[in-house]
Design a protein around this motif. Structure first.
Motif, PDB file in Angstrom:
ATOM      1  N   ALA A 126       9.882  -5.022  58.292  1.00  0.00           N
ATOM      2  CA  ALA A 126       9.437  -3.677  57.906  1.00  0.00           C
ATOM      3  C   ALA A 126       7.975  -3.699  57.479  1.00  0.00           C
ATOM      4  CB  ALA A 126      10.319  -3.133  56.779  1.00  0.00           C
ATOM      5  N   THR A 127       7.578  -4.731  56.762  1.00  0.00           N
ATOM      6  CA  THR A 127       6.183  -4.838  56.323  1.00  0.00           C
ATOM      7  C   THR A 127       5.261  -5.035  57.512  1.00  0.00           C
ATOM      8  OG1 THR A 127       6.887  -5.765  54.202  1.00  0.00           O
ATOM      9  CG2 THR A 127       4.587  -6.105  54.833  1.00  0.00           C
ATOM     10  N   PHE A 128       5.570  -5.986  58.386  1.00  0.00           N
ATOM     11  CA  PHE A 128       4.750  -6.211  59.584  1.00  0.00           C
ATOM     12  C   PHE A 128       4.710  -4.962  60.459  1.00  0.00           C
ATOM     13  CE2 PHE A 128       5.606 -10.968  59.189  1.00  0.00           C
ATOM     14  CZ  PHE A 128       4.313 -11.270  58.818  1.00  0.00           C
ATOM     15  N   GLY A 129       5.794  -4.217  60.484  1.00  0.00           N
ATOM     16  CA  GLY A 129       5.854  -3.004  61.293  1.00  0.00           C
ATOM     17  C   GLY A 129       5.072  -1.842  60.713  1.00  0.00           C
ATOM     18  N   SER A 130       4.724  -1.939  59.441  1.00  0.00           N
ATOM     19  CA  SER A 130       3.988  -0.848  58.801  1.00  0.00           C
ATOM     20  C   SER A 130       2.481  -1.095  58.741  1.00  0.00           C
ATOM     21  CB  SER A 130       4.517  -0.618  57.380  1.00  0.00           C
ATOM     22  OG  SER A 130       4.167  -1.710  56.538  1.00  0.00           O
ATOM     23  N   ILE A 131       2.047  -2.278  59.135  1.00  0.00           N
ATOM     24  CA  ILE A 131       0.623  -2.618  59.060  1.00  0.00           C
ATOM     25  C   ILE A 131       0.035  -2.600  60.466  1.00  0.00           C
ATOM     26  CG2 ILE A 131      -1.067  -4.364  58.391  1.00  0.00           C
ATOM     27  CD1 ILE A 131       1.026  -5.349  56.341  1.00  0.00           C
ATOM     28  N   PHE A 181     -10.172  -6.153  73.649  1.00  0.00           N
ATOM     29  CA  PHE A 181      -9.084  -5.359  73.094  1.00  0.00           C
ATOM     30  C   PHE A 181      -9.020  -4.011  73.802  1.00  0.00           C
ATOM     31  CE2 PHE A 181      -7.289  -2.559  69.780  1.00  0.00           C
ATOM     32  CZ  PHE A 181      -6.128  -3.253  69.483  1.00  0.00           C
ATOM     33  N   VAL A 182      -7.830  -3.612  74.263  1.00  0.00           N
ATOM     34  CA  VAL A 182      -7.679  -2.326  74.947  1.00  0.00           C
ATOM     35  C   VAL A 182      -6.576  -1.452  74.341  1.00  0.00           C
ATOM     36  CG1 VAL A 182      -8.665  -3.075  77.144  1.00  0.00           C
ATOM     37  CG2 VAL A 182      -6.197  -3.321  76.748  1.00  0.00           C
ATOM     38  N   ALA A 183      -5.858  -1.957  73.358  1.00  0.00           N
ATOM     39  CA  ALA A 183      -4.779  -1.184  72.732  1.00  0.00           C
ATOM     40  C   ALA A 183      -5.363  -0.197  71.723  1.00  0.00           C
ATOM     41  CB  ALA A 183      -3.795  -2.130  72.055  1.00  0.00           C
ATOM     42  N   ASN A 184      -4.517   0.629  71.176  1.00  0.00           N
ATOM     43  CA  ASN A 184      -4.922   1.577  70.142  1.00  0.00           C
ATOM     44  C   ASN A 184      -4.729   0.905  68.780  1.00  0.00           C
ATOM     45  OD1 ASN A 184      -5.085   3.608  68.216  1.00  0.00           O
ATOM     46  ND2 ASN A 184      -4.081   5.127  69.498  1.00  0.00           N
ATOM     47  N   PRO A 185      -5.819   0.603  68.067  1.00  0.00           N
ATOM     48  CA  PRO A 185      -5.695  -0.133  66.805  1.00  0.00           C
ATOM     49  C   PRO A 185      -4.970   0.653  65.708  1.00  0.00           C
ATOM     50  CG  PRO A 185      -7.945   0.620  67.112  1.00  0.00           C
ATOM     51  CD  PRO A 185      -7.206   0.919  68.387  1.00  0.00           C
ATOM     52  N   LYS A 186      -4.907   1.971  65.852  1.00  0.00           N
ATOM     53  CA  LYS A 186      -4.216   2.792  64.849  1.00  0.00           C
ATOM     54  C   LYS A 186      -2.715   2.852  65.111  1.00  0.00           C
ATOM     55  CE  LYS A 186      -8.196   5.634  63.790  1.00  0.00           C
ATOM     56  NZ  LYS A 186      -8.769   6.987  63.823  1.00  0.00           N
ATOM     57  N   ARG A 187      -2.289   2.413  66.283  1.00  0.00           N
ATOM     58  CA  ARG A 187      -0.864   2.454  66.636  1.00  0.00           C
ATOM     59  C   ARG A 187      -0.239   1.068  66.775  1.00  0.00           C
ATOM     60  NH1 ARG A 187       1.398   7.296  68.294  1.00  0.00           N
ATOM     61  NH2 ARG A 187       2.971   6.003  69.277  1.00  0.00           N
ATOM     62  N   LEU A 188      -1.037   0.081  67.150  1.00  0.00           N
ATOM     63  CA  LEU A 188      -0.518  -1.267  67.334  1.00  0.00           C
ATOM     64  C   LEU A 188      -0.285  -1.918  65.974  1.00  0.00           C
ATOM     65  CD1 LEU A 188       0.105  -3.502  69.480  1.00  0.00           C
ATOM     66  CD2 LEU A 188      -2.225  -4.331  69.035  1.00  0.00           C
ATOM     67  N   THR A 189       0.939  -2.370  65.740  1.00  0.00           N
ATOM     68  CA  THR A 189       1.256  -3.015  64.461  1.00  0.00           C
ATOM     69  C   THR A 189       1.291  -4.525  64.622  1.00  0.00           C
ATOM     70  OG1 THR A 189       3.661  -3.042  64.757  1.00  0.00           O
ATOM     71  CG2 THR A 189       2.684  -1.031  63.790  1.00  0.00           C
ATOM     72  N   MET A 243      -5.479  -3.808  59.155  1.00  0.00           N
ATOM     73  CA  MET A 243      -5.892  -5.204  58.977  1.00  0.00           C
ATOM     74  C   MET A 243      -7.406  -5.350  59.071  1.00  0.00           C
ATOM     75  SD  MET A 243      -3.620  -7.381  58.107  1.00  0.00           S
ATOM     76  CE  MET A 243      -4.441  -8.908  58.513  1.00  0.00           C
ATOM     77  N   LEU A 244      -8.028  -4.640  59.997  1.00  0.00           N
ATOM     78  CA  LEU A 244      -9.489  -4.725  60.127  1.00  0.00           C
ATOM     79  C   LEU A 244     -10.178  -4.251  58.854  1.00  0.00           C
ATOM     80  CD1 LEU A 244      -9.994  -3.570  63.820  1.00  0.00           C
ATOM     81  CD2 LEU A 244     -10.133  -5.907  62.905  1.00  0.00           C
ATOM     82  N   ARG A 245      -9.652  -3.201  58.236  1.00  0.00           N
ATOM     83  CA  ARG A 245     -10.221  -2.730  56.959  1.00  0.00           C
ATOM     84  C   ARG A 245     -10.017  -3.777  55.859  1.00  0.00           C
ATOM     85  NH1 ARG A 245      -7.985   2.078  58.879  1.00  0.00           N
ATOM     86  NH2 ARG A 245      -6.178   1.895  57.508  1.00  0.00           N
ATOM     87  N   LEU A 246      -8.858  -4.397  55.836  1.00  0.00           N
ATOM     88  CA  LEU A 246      -8.586  -5.431  54.836  1.00  0.00           C
ATOM     89  C   LEU A 246      -9.503  -6.638  55.030  1.00  0.00           C
ATOM     90  CD1 LEU A 246      -6.875  -6.563  52.512  1.00  0.00           C
ATOM     91  CD2 LEU A 246      -5.218  -7.320  54.224  1.00  0.00           C
ATOM     92  N   ILE A 247      -9.693  -7.035  56.275  1.00  0.00           N
ATOM     93  CA  ILE A 247     -10.592  -8.157  56.581  1.00  0.00           C
ATOM     94  C   ILE A 247     -12.011  -7.823  56.150  1.00  0.00           C
ATOM     95  CG2 ILE A 247     -11.650  -9.461  58.481  1.00  0.00           C
ATOM     96  CD1 ILE A 247      -8.865  -9.135  59.918  1.00  0.00           C
ATOM     97  N   GLU A 248     -12.426  -6.599  56.411  1.00  0.00           N
ATOM     98  CA  GLU A 248     -13.768  -6.158  56.014  1.00  0.00           C
ATOM     99  C   GLU A 248     -13.940  -6.241  54.496  1.00  0.00           C
ATOM    100  OE1 GLU A 248     -15.650  -1.998  56.662  1.00  0.00           O
ATOM    101  OE2 GLU A 248     -15.300  -2.892  58.643  1.00  0.00           O
ATOM    102  N   ARG A 249     -12.921  -5.782  53.768  1.00  0.00           N
ATOM    103  CA  ARG A 249     -12.987  -5.848  52.295  1.00  0.00           C
ATOM    104  C   ARG A 249     -13.024  -7.295  51.823  1.00  0.00           C
ATOM    105  NH1 ARG A 249      -9.068  -1.530  52.215  1.00  0.00           N
ATOM    106  NH2 ARG A 249      -7.457  -3.050  51.719  1.00  0.00           N
ATOM    107  N   GLN A 250     -12.255  -8.165  52.466  1.00  0.00           N
ATOM    108  CA  GLN A 250     -12.230  -9.576  52.071  1.00  0.00           C
ATOM    109  C   GLN A 250     -13.566 -10.256  52.340  1.00  0.00           C
ATOM    110  OE1 GLN A 250      -9.633 -11.255  50.578  1.00  0.00           O
ATOM    111  NE2 GLN A 250      -8.537  -9.321  50.477  1.00  0.00           N
ATOM    112  N   ALA A 251     -14.253  -9.810  53.385  1.00  0.00           N
ATOM    113  CA  ALA A 251     -15.531 -10.426  53.760  1.00  0.00           C
ATOM    114  C   ALA A 251     -16.694  -9.898  52.933  1.00  0.00           C
ATOM    115  CB  ALA A 251     -15.810 -10.183  55.244  1.00  0.00           C
ATOM    116  N   ALA A 252     -16.529  -8.734  52.318  1.00  0.00           N
ATOM    117  CA  ALA A 252     -17.621  -8.133  51.537  1.00  0.00           C
ATOM    118  C   ALA A 252     -17.891  -8.978  50.290  1.00  0.00           C
ATOM    119  CB  ALA A 252     -17.246  -6.713  51.127  1.00  0.00           C
TER     120      ALA A 252
END
Length: 142
Positions: free
Chosen positions: A116-121, A66-74, A126-135
């Motif tokens: 709009a939803t996909f564009g806002s996430i 991965f080389v993109a910016n995870p805080k900007r890539l939706t 998503m990585l934080r959500l995945i982490e919460r789901q895996a906990a």
């Protein structure tokens, strides 16, 4: 909105790569994880590489990372590479009756909300959500 197979594979791959951005992950590893052929996945990954989201490294220890910016890539940024989202307002081709036109209006609104939803996430979200789901759940059920 139903996503095509390539869009889903792209999202799975991007999230896997973004979860460990320093590691070069072989396409075969991702393909096996999602039960897909490495050849098919390679086409998806090459599109992600062209878009500057991942980079490809050949040879021993190679793979994709991965080389993109995870805080900007939706999620929408990734989906747009593989889907025709009908954002040009071309409408429903056979909208001859008032019922057809009304239904087309409702479906267009649903698609607009999905975009709009996909564009806002972002990938970071998503990585934080995945982490919460895996906990492990605190209620002992998982």
């Amino acid at each position: 909105m139903k996503l095509q197979k390539n869009s889903r594979l792209a999202l799975y791959s991007v999230l896997d790569f973004a979860a460990d951005p320093q590691r070069h992950i072989p396409a075969a590893e991702i393909a096996e994880r999602y039960g897909e052929s490495a050849h098919h996945l390679a086409k998806v990954l090459s599109e992600l590489a062209r878009a500057g989201i991942v980079e490809s490294v050949r040879g021993v220890g190679g793979g994709y990372r991965f080389v993109a910016n995870p805080k900007r890539l939706t999620l929408l940024d990734v989906i747009r590479l593989f889907e025709d989202l009908g954002e040009d307002g071309d409408g429903h081709p056979g909208a001859d009756t008032p019922v057809d036109r009304a239904l087309a209006t409702v479906l267009a609104e649903i698609d607009q909300i999905a975009r709009a939803t996909f564009g806002s996430i972002t990938v970071a979200t998503m990585l934080r959500l995945i982490e919460r789901q895996a906990a492990p759940r605190r209620d002992g059920r998982g």
